[in-house]
Design an enzyme around this catalytic site. Structure first.
Site, PDB file in Angstrom:
ATOM      1  N   ILE A  84     -22.747  10.057  -4.434  1.00  0.00           N
ATOM      2  CA  ILE A  84     -21.859  11.184  -3.590  1.00  0.00           C
ATOM      3  C   ILE A  84     -22.434  12.425  -3.736  1.00  0.00           C
ATOM      4  O   ILE A  84     -22.573  13.218  -2.770  1.00  0.00           O
ATOM      5  CB  ILE A  84     -20.415  11.073  -4.227  1.00  0.00           C
ATOM      6  CG1 ILE A  84     -19.676   9.753  -4.060  1.00  0.00           C
ATOM      7  CG2 ILE A  84     -19.511  12.087  -3.619  1.00  0.00           C
ATOM      8  CD1 ILE A  84     -18.440   9.609  -4.729  1.00  0.00           C
ATOM      9  N   GLY A 104     -25.452  11.934  -8.398  1.00  0.00           N
ATOM     10  CA  GLY A 104     -25.254  10.347  -8.253  1.00  0.00           C
ATOM     11  C   GLY A 104     -25.376  10.165  -6.530  1.00  0.00           C
ATOM     12  O   GLY A 104     -25.854  10.944  -5.666  1.00  0.00           O
ATOM     13  N   GLU A 158     -27.683  17.886 -12.175  1.00  0.00           N
ATOM     14  CA  GLU A 158     -27.678  16.710 -12.631  1.00  0.00           C
ATOM     15  C   GLU A 158     -27.983  16.618 -14.139  1.00  0.00           C
ATOM     16  O   GLU A 158     -28.890  17.183 -14.451  1.00  0.00           O
ATOM     17  CB  GLU A 158     -28.451  15.716 -11.975  1.00  0.00           C
ATOM     18  CG  GLU A 158     -28.897  14.342 -12.618  1.00  0.00           C
ATOM     19  CD  GLU A 158     -27.571  13.504 -12.417  1.00  0.00           C
ATOM     20  OE1 GLU A 158     -26.893  13.264 -11.870  1.00  0.00           O
ATOM     21  OE2 GLU A 158     -27.301  13.041 -13.919  1.00  0.00           O
ATOM     22  N   GLU A 218       0.797  -1.215   0.141  1.00  0.00           N
ATOM     23  CA  GLU A 218       0.116   0.059  -0.025  1.00  0.00           C
ATOM     24  C   GLU A 218       0.944   1.153   0.034  1.00  0.00           C
ATOM     25  O   GLU A 218       1.949   1.356   0.791  1.00  0.00           O
ATOM     26  CB  GLU A 218      -1.005  -0.035   1.144  1.00  0.00           C
ATOM     27  CG  GLU A 218      -1.739   1.304   1.689  1.00  0.00           C
ATOM     28  CD  GLU A 218      -2.583   1.784   0.326  1.00  0.00           C
ATOM     29  OE1 GLU A 218      -3.390   1.027   0.190  1.00  0.00           O
ATOM     30  OE2 GLU A 218      -2.357   2.848   0.087  1.00  0.00           O
ATOM     31  N   GLY A 229     -23.368  16.687 -10.307  1.00  0.00           N
ATOM     32  CA  GLY A 229     -23.472  15.085 -10.309  1.00  0.00           C
ATOM     33  C   GLY A 229     -24.473  14.748  -9.071  1.00  0.00           C
ATOM     34  O   GLY A 229     -23.978  15.207  -8.079  1.00  0.00           O
ATOM     35  N   HIS A 234     -44.444  -5.283  15.618  1.00  0.00           N
ATOM     36  CA  HIS A 234     -45.149  -3.948  15.482  1.00  0.00           C
ATOM     37  C   HIS A 234     -44.773  -3.432  17.047  1.00  0.00           C
ATOM     38  O   HIS A 234     -44.801  -3.924  17.908  1.00  0.00           O
ATOM     39  CB  HIS A 234     -46.589  -4.386  15.220  1.00  0.00           C
ATOM     40  CG  HIS A 234     -47.361  -3.121  15.703  1.00  0.00           C
ATOM     41  ND1 HIS A 234     -47.736  -2.063  14.422  1.00  0.00           N
ATOM     42  CD2 HIS A 234     -48.175  -2.570  16.848  1.00  0.00           C
ATOM     43  CE1 HIS A 234     -48.471  -1.344  15.066  1.00  0.00           C
ATOM     44  NE2 HIS A 234     -48.702  -1.377  16.377  1.00  0.00           N
TER      45      HIS A 234
HETATM   46  P1  NAI Z   1     -22.562   8.118  -9.740  1.00  0.00           P
HETATM   47  O1  NAI Z   1     -22.140   7.376 -11.094  1.00  0.00           O
HETATM   48  O2  NAI Z   1     -23.286   7.759  -8.793  1.00  0.00           O
HETATM   49  O3  NAI Z   1     -23.149   9.491 -10.162  1.00  0.00           O
HETATM   50  C1  NAI Z   1     -22.585  10.567 -10.953  1.00  0.00           C
HETATM   51  C2  NAI Z   1     -23.616  11.370 -11.408  1.00  0.00           C
HETATM   52  O4  NAI Z   1     -23.024  12.545 -12.266  1.00  0.00           O
HETATM   53  C3  NAI Z   1     -24.555  10.791 -12.343  1.00  0.00           C
HETATM   54  O5  NAI Z   1     -25.836  10.962 -12.042  1.00  0.00           O
HETATM   55  C4  NAI Z   1     -24.136  11.510 -13.711  1.00  0.00           C
HETATM   56  O6  NAI Z   1     -25.356  11.607 -14.643  1.00  0.00           O
HETATM   57  C5  NAI Z   1     -23.824  12.933 -13.112  1.00  0.00           C
HETATM   58  N1  NAI Z   1     -23.088  13.665 -14.196  1.00  0.00           N
HETATM   59  C6  NAI Z   1     -21.929  13.279 -15.014  1.00  0.00           C
HETATM   60  N2  NAI Z   1     -21.428  14.208 -15.620  1.00  0.00           N
HETATM   61  C7  NAI Z   1     -22.218  15.232 -15.438  1.00  0.00           C
HETATM   62  C8  NAI Z   1     -22.156  16.841 -15.636  1.00  0.00           C
HETATM   63  N3  NAI Z   1     -21.369  17.192 -16.582  1.00  0.00           N
HETATM   64  N4  NAI Z   1     -23.151  17.462 -15.186  1.00  0.00           N
HETATM   65  C9  NAI Z   1     -24.056  17.145 -14.306  1.00  0.00           C
HETATM   66  N5  NAI Z   1     -24.045  15.665 -13.948  1.00  0.00           N
HETATM   67  C10 NAI Z   1     -23.151  14.945 -14.367  1.00  0.00           C
HETATM   68  O7  NAI Z   1     -21.004   8.821  -9.194  1.00  0.00           O
HETATM   69  P2  NAI Z   1     -20.656   8.978  -7.655  1.00  0.00           P
HETATM   70  O8  NAI Z   1     -21.781   9.708  -7.054  1.00  0.00           O
HETATM   71  O9  NAI Z   1     -19.474  10.177  -8.061  1.00  0.00           O
HETATM   72  O10 NAI Z   1     -20.134   7.886  -6.945  1.00  0.00           O
HETATM   73  C11 NAI Z   1     -18.988   7.223  -7.493  1.00  0.00           C
HETATM   74  C12 NAI Z   1     -19.133   5.795  -7.004  1.00  0.00           C
HETATM   75  O11 NAI Z   1     -19.068   5.617  -5.864  1.00  0.00           O
HETATM   76  C13 NAI Z   1     -20.493   5.168  -7.406  1.00  0.00           C
HETATM   77  O12 NAI Z   1     -20.235   4.046  -8.042  1.00  0.00           O
HETATM   78  C14 NAI Z   1     -21.076   4.839  -6.029  1.00  0.00           C
HETATM   79  O13 NAI Z   1     -21.986   3.702  -6.195  1.00  0.00           O
HETATM   80  C15 NAI Z   1     -20.139   4.749  -5.206  1.00  0.00           C
HETATM   81  N6  NAI Z   1     -20.390   5.205  -3.624  1.00  0.00           N
HETATM   82  C16 NAI Z   1     -21.327   4.611  -3.200  1.00  0.00           C
HETATM   83  C17 NAI Z   1     -21.688   5.031  -2.095  1.00  0.00           C
HETATM   84  C18 NAI Z   1     -22.726   4.343  -1.206  1.00  0.00           C
HETATM   85  O14 NAI Z   1     -22.930   2.912  -1.616  1.00  0.00           O
HETATM   86  N7  NAI Z   1     -23.400   4.865  -0.101  1.00  0.00           N
HETATM   87  C19 NAI Z   1     -21.590   6.523  -1.311  1.00  0.00           C
HETATM   88  C20 NAI Z   1     -20.563   7.063  -2.120  1.00  0.00           C
HETATM   89  C21 NAI Z   1     -19.970   6.447  -3.382  1.00  0.00           C
END
Ligand code: NAI
Length: 457
Positions: A181, A179, A200, A31, A177, A437
């Site tokens: 995060i 998504g 988004e 690492e 974005g 319940h």
């Molecule tokens: P994501 O892929 O979930 O979301 C990225 C979002 O950005 C998408 O909705 C996309 O349409 C949007 N986007 C892309 N380009 C854009 C633009 N130019 N303008 C506006 N919107 C745009 O990626 P995220 O949220 O960065 O997460 C990364 C990874 O980390 C994911 O695979 C996620 O599953 C994982 N993660 C999981 C968590 C959990 O399980 N609670 C918590 C944090 C991350």
């Protein structure tokens, strides 16, 4: 010679190192930063610590409704940061102790495959160590991606890596974005009083999740005054004397900082993959999903770098177990990816497992959906959280294919539906069990009963 050399000490790598102990295998874990990876150091754990602090703040702020009179609470960003740091440090230290106890050799430095069974490790001071191992597991994880016009400087334009360590609460943030995060950050920042603008490209929050869940979240975001711009790409950011301007359409908004959350890309360059014939696709590594073996016989890959695998810590754990099992025994331990739950830690929480309605329909199933809101669920009313919902997707006259839960504790509740999806239970079989319940989980019981064609409430 080691039995296994593992490159990368995040959830994939450290889980493989720990699990190898079950088979008495010797392990070198390489690492170049700290053991713990994205999850422990700049992902799941610190993010959830911030989210928990925000939740406590909003509970206290809304305490009067529950008959508890307090003075208006104040959110201390530095204290919440300190608590987050303590939690991370404690877990990293605990992990280090556990690895030591299991006899894992942790080697500091950057690992690079130099030939079959050979890994070169370059330490920070430039010195090199050569390691020989019968098998190698790649677990180098992912890093935040960005978009044109948003060069990450760590101060004005940042990723979640930086935001988790902000020493002061930002006044105005644009999140690019919506998504996982983006929504988690928007949710907790707004909860503690930051002005949030959330952009988004797609036309719903958390694209890919059930639209009903996105609607509940959108309602909650509106209530907390998060400005959401759906179907909205952004033009290049312009840094000004007073902040940073984010253009969209013909308009723009000025904020103090932009948080870019547009996905994560695999960290696989500079690993020497081509020297040993490991195939990649856009940086993601191709594996046999039953064994996690790459196209090179003695090299395995797990976690965020695996092509087609969801970027989730718990998936990395499972893939590490599959890889080590195959190395140690030759047996396969394939993962049922469809039954892996996913939780979005927004307020309210969203959790899902299996197929959404759209995915099941596209896959050709004759789909039936059942939804039950939480408005009439006693425990949800008591908790003051009635906006949630449960949606179950099943095959007409067939098993449960997927489910989504939105509401308090959704991330805990989803696991009963994980079993239903994984064991391909019929709604009638799952509905035959009695839920306690008063619990929020009764909403799942009600939905199952309705899906079985005999709803109660
Ligand atoms: P994501 O892929 O979930 O979301 C990225 C979002 O950005 C998408 O909705 C996309 O349409 C949007 N986007 C892309 N380009 C854009 C633009 N130019 N303008 C506006 N919107 C745009 O990626 P995220 O949220 O960065 O997460 C990364 C990874 O980390 C994911 O695979 C996620 O599953 C994982 N993660 C999981 C968590 C959990 O399980 N609670 C918590 C944090 C991350």
């Amino acid at each position: 010679m080691y039995d296994i050399a593992i490159i990368g000490g995040g959830p994939g790598g450290y889980a493989a190192a720990l699990y190898a102990h079950n088979f008495g295998l010797s392990v070198a874990l390489i690492e170049n930063e700290r053991i713990g990876g994205t999850c422990l150091i700049k992902g799941c754990i610190p993010a959830k610590s911030w989210i928990q602090s925000a939740e406590v703040f909003s509970t206290v702020a809304g305490a009067e409704e529950f008959g508890v009179i307090t003075s208006p609470p104040e959110f201390s960003w530095p204290r919440a940061l300190e608590r987050k740091q303590k939690i991370v440090e404690g877990l990293v230290k605990g992990l280090g102790g556990l690895l030591q106890q299991r006899g894992v050799d942790v080697i500091d430095g950057h690992g690079r495959i130099s030939g079959s069974g050979k890994v070169n490790v370059t330490a920070a001071d430039g010195s090199e160590t050569k390691i020989a191992a019968k098998s190698t597991i790649l677990a180098t994880g992912s890093e935040a991606a960005s978009i044109p016009g948003y060069d990450i400087d760590g101060v004005t334009i940042v990723t979640s890596d930086h935001a988790l360590d902000w020493t002061e609460q930002p006044g105005r943030v644009a999140v690019i974005g919506a998504g996982v995060i983006g929504c988690e950050f928007a949710s907790f920042l707004a909860e503690v009083g930051t002005e949030v603008h959330l952009f988004e490209m797609e036309d719903q929050l958390v694209p890919g999740m059930e639209p009903e869940a996105a609607t509940v979240l959108a309602r909650s975001f509106r209530k907390r005054k998060i400005k959401t711009y759906l179907g909205s790409g952004v033009g290049p950011a312009r840094i000004t004397d007073t902040g940073v301007t984010v253009p969209y359409g013909d308009e723009s908004v000025e904020v103090d900082v932009v948080l870019v959350a547009v996905g994560r890309r695999p960290v696989t360059s500079g690993l020497g993959l081509d020297t040993v014939g490991v195939s990649t696709d856009h940086g993601f590594i191709e594996v046999n999903s039953a064994t996690m073996r790459t196209t090179a016989a003695d090299i395995y890959a797990v976690g965020d770098i695996v092509r087609g695998s969801p970027q989730l810590a718990h998936v990395a754990f499972a893939e590490a177990i599959a890889a080590v099992t195959h190395i140690a025994t030759g047996d396969t331990a394939p993962i049922d990816y469809n039954a892996v739950p996913m939780v979005v830690y927004t307020h309210p929480e969203i959790a899902s497992v299996g197929m959404t309605e759209a995915i099941a329909s596209t896959a050709g199933y004759n789909v039936r959906t059942t939804e039950h809101g939480m408005r009439g669920v006693g425990r949800a009313i008591i908790q003051g959280e009635i906006g949630g919902t449960v949606k179950i997707v099943s095959e007409t006259d067939g098993p449960i294919l997927g489910a989504t839960v939105v509401g308090p504790g959704a991330g805990e509740m989803i696991h009963e539906l994980m079993y239903a999806v994984g064991w391909e239970a019929l709604p009638s079989e799952a509905a035959a069990f009695v839920h306690a319940h008063p619990t929020v989980s009764e909403a799942i019981g009600e939905t199952l009963m309705a899906a079985a064609g005999r709803g109660l409430h």
